[in-house]
Design a protein around this motif. Structure first.
Motif, PDB file in Angstrom:
ATOM      1  N   ALA A  92      -6.583  -4.931   5.356  1.00 42.01           N
ATOM      2  CA  ALA A  92      -6.101  -6.105   4.634  1.00 42.01           C
ATOM      3  C   ALA A  92      -6.749  -6.192   3.257  1.00 42.01           C
ATOM      4  N   ILE A  93      -8.038  -5.887   3.173  1.00 42.88           N
ATOM      5  CA  ILE A  93      -8.731  -5.858   1.879  1.00 42.88           C
ATOM      6  C   ILE A  93      -8.097  -4.791   0.982  1.00 42.88           C
ATOM      7  N   ARG A  94      -7.879  -3.611   1.552  1.00 43.23           N
ATOM      8  CA  ARG A  94      -7.269  -2.515   0.789  1.00 43.23           C
ATOM      9  C   ARG A  94      -5.886  -2.917   0.282  1.00 43.23           C
ATOM     10  N   GLY A  95      -5.187  -3.719   1.086  1.00 39.31           N
ATOM     11  CA  GLY A  95      -3.850  -4.169   0.713  1.00 39.31           C
ATOM     12  C   GLY A  95      -3.848  -5.436  -0.124  1.00 39.31           C
ATOM     13  N   SER A  96      -5.022  -5.886  -0.582  1.00 35.91           N
ATOM     14  CA  SER A  96      -5.153  -7.068  -1.457  1.00 35.91           C
ATOM     15  C   SER A  96      -4.624  -8.339  -0.799  1.00 35.91           C
ATOM     16  N   ASP A  97      -4.774  -8.446   0.528  1.00 33.45           N
ATOM     17  CA  ASP A  97      -4.334  -9.630   1.268  1.00 33.45           C
ATOM     18  C   ASP A  97      -5.564 -10.372   1.768  1.00 33.45           C
ATOM     19  N   ALA A  98      -6.055 -11.311   0.961  1.00 32.78           N
ATOM     20  CA  ALA A  98      -7.272 -12.042   1.310  1.00 32.78           C
ATOM     21  C   ALA A  98      -7.079 -12.896   2.555  1.00 32.78           C
ATOM     22  N   ASP A  99      -5.907 -13.498   2.726  1.00 30.11           N
ATOM     23  CA  ASP A  99      -5.673 -14.372   3.875  1.00 30.11           C
ATOM     24  C   ASP A  99      -5.746 -13.593   5.185  1.00 30.11           C
ATOM     25  N   ILE A 115     -12.402  -0.079  -3.701  1.00 27.12           N
ATOM     26  CA  ILE A 115     -12.433  -0.700  -5.030  1.00 27.12           C
ATOM     27  C   ILE A 115     -13.062   0.266  -6.020  1.00 27.12           C
ATOM     28  N   GLY A 116     -14.221   0.787  -5.654  1.00 27.63           N
ATOM     29  CA  GLY A 116     -14.848   1.862  -6.413  1.00 27.63           C
ATOM     30  C   GLY A 116     -14.997   1.598  -7.891  1.00 27.63           C
ATOM     31  N   LEU A 117     -14.572   2.565  -8.683  1.00 30.45           N
ATOM     32  CA  LEU A 117     -14.771   2.514 -10.128  1.00 30.45           C
ATOM     33  C   LEU A 117     -13.800   1.573 -10.829  1.00 30.45           C
ATOM     34  N   ALA A 118     -12.823   1.043 -10.112  1.00 29.94           N
ATOM     35  CA  ALA A 118     -11.937   0.049 -10.724  1.00 29.94           C
ATOM     36  C   ALA A 118     -12.679  -1.252 -10.982  1.00 29.94           C
ATOM     37  N   THR A 149      -9.191  -9.275  -3.827  1.00 28.09           N
ATOM     38  CA  THR A 149      -8.511  -9.625  -5.079  1.00 28.09           C
ATOM     39  C   THR A 149      -8.927  -8.732  -6.248  1.00 28.09           C
ATOM     40  N   SER A 150      -9.763  -7.741  -5.993  1.00 28.30           N
ATOM     41  CA  SER A 150     -10.183  -6.802  -7.039  1.00 28.30           C
ATOM     42  C   SER A 150      -9.149  -5.688  -7.200  1.00 28.30           C
ATOM     43  N   PRO A 151      -9.090  -5.083  -8.395  1.00 24.93           N
ATOM     44  CA  PRO A 151      -8.272  -3.875  -8.548  1.00 24.93           C
ATOM     45  C   PRO A 151      -8.821  -2.779  -7.652  1.00 24.93           C
ATOM     46  N   LYS A 152      -7.973  -1.865  -7.227  1.00 26.07           N
ATOM     47  CA  LYS A 152      -8.363  -0.859  -6.241  1.00 26.07           C
ATOM     48  C   LYS A 152      -8.364   0.547  -6.839  1.00 26.07           C
ATOM     49  N   SER A 153      -9.297   1.361  -6.335  1.00 25.96           N
ATOM     50  CA  SER A 153      -9.345   2.771  -6.719  1.00 25.96           C
ATOM     51  C   SER A 153     -10.115   3.543  -5.647  1.00 25.96           C
ATOM     52  N   ASN A 154      -9.591   4.661  -5.232  1.00 23.20           N
ATOM     53  CA  ASN A 154     -10.312   5.521  -4.281  1.00 23.20           C
ATOM     54  C   ASN A 154     -10.703   6.848  -4.924  1.00 23.20           C
ATOM     55  N   THR A 155     -10.819   6.858  -6.257  1.00 25.39           N
ATOM     56  CA  THR A 155     -11.104   8.124  -6.950  1.00 25.39           C
ATOM     57  C   THR A 155     -12.487   8.666  -6.588  1.00 25.39           C
TER      58      THR A 155
END
Length: 318
Positions: A147-154, A185-188, A224-230
């Motif tokens: 859910a976090i990865r999918g930006s769904d806080a609820d 989230i990483g480097l984003a 709610t943060s931008p995501k990155s798995n780089t």
């Protein structure tokens, strides 16, 4: 069912020969709790939670056929009131029905009416179906991270609440949030890892119930943060490459500590970057055999694109 994996070996010969027909039921994941050799000789069936309608049927059958309950004038006015509290577990539903019957007061018609209000007073709260060492432990934390990865806080907050209500250790949840902060989230947003790490230490020192607020804050921030798995992808690619290729360190990158090392060329030709404008000068840091190999690719988020623009500018200068 209490055999450990070593003791389960004693069953192999009898099961293989057909001397024993082995039938077992377990709430544990058989992949984890049963010897692989024994498991390969078994057929596994997963029993799913009952639906609300099926729970209602079980309850009504108990009222009609149980030797004690059938002698009472019971009217189950809202079967779903019980079903909503037991997560598909018929045994829990029957226990709750029994408690409700014991506390019910007959109405003027002599009926024991089992309604939603009575069930709420009897149960007080949801009976969580959760085993801190079983599948639910892993399934719910997996759902929270996804859910976090999918930006769904609820959704993340719901799964967090399920774990906290069931008594899950807040330190375990906080550790998973630290992993998510780096993996997803990483480097984003590098601050996510700092906040998650601080939360882990805060949770360890404060404990419940206040730790729930800290976990909630971090979960919402991560979701709610931008995501990155780089970073996650880069280290995995580097590990896979390093397993297949091992090259010596180029001489100019080695540290010439002794005179003998220096005479052998250790450190010769190394460019000390702080002697140059912008503290940068083009230099080779990989073996010749790895020329052009890349593990890290900048993500398409604002932070990593800004870093890429800076590095492109820096390389253009020197």
């Amino acid at each position: 069912h209490r055999f450990n994996k070593a003791q389960q070996d004693a069953l192999l010969g009898a099961v293989e020969a057909g001397t024993v027909t082995l039938i077992g039921a377990t709430t544990e994941n058989p992949s984890f709790s049963i010897n692989n050799a024994l498991l390969s000789r078994c057929q596994v069936y997963r029993l799913q939670p009952l639906t609300d309608d099926e729970i209602g049927q079980v309850l009504q059958r108990a009222i009609n056929k149980d030797s004690v309950l059938k002698t009472l004038n019971i009217r189950l006015s809202d079967p779903k009131a019980i079903a909503s509290l037991v997560a598909g577990d018929a045994r829990r539903a029957l226990n709750l029905l029994e408690m409700a019957v014991q506390t019910a007061v007959p109405n003027v018609a002599g009926e024991l009416v089992i309604d939603r209000d009575l069930i709420a007073d009897t149960a007080q709260t949801l009976m969580p179906r959760y085993d801190k060492h079983g599948d639910m432990h892993y399934d719910i934390i997996s759902a929270m991270i996804k859910a976090i990865r999918g930006s769904d806080a609820d959704a993340g907050l719901y799964w967090l609440a399920c774990m906290l209500n069931a008594g899950e250790a807040p330190e375990f949840i906080a550790r998973r949030l630290v992993i998510s902060a780096s993996e997803d989230i990483g480097l984003a947003n590098p601050n996510a890892l700092l906040l998650a790490d601080t939360a882990l230490r805060s949770v360890q020192s404060i404990g419940m119930p206040e730790a729930r607020i800290i976990l909630s804050q971090v979960l919402i921030y991560l979701a709610t943060s931008p995501k990155s798995n780089t970073a996650y992808k880069a280290i995995n690619d580097a590990l896979a490459f390093a397993k297949q290729h091992q090259y010596p360190v180029p001489l100019h990158l080695r540290n010439g500590v002794t005179e003998l090392m220096q005479n052998e060329g250790y450190g010769q030709g190394y460019i000390y970057l702080h002697d140059y404008p912008n503290h940068y000068h083009a230099q080779q840091y990989l073996p010749d055999e790895m020329a052009g190999v890349r593990f890290y690719e900048h993500g398409d988020n604002q932070k990593e694109q800004a870093t890429k623009a800076y590095l492109d500018w820096l390389k253009a200068q020197g």
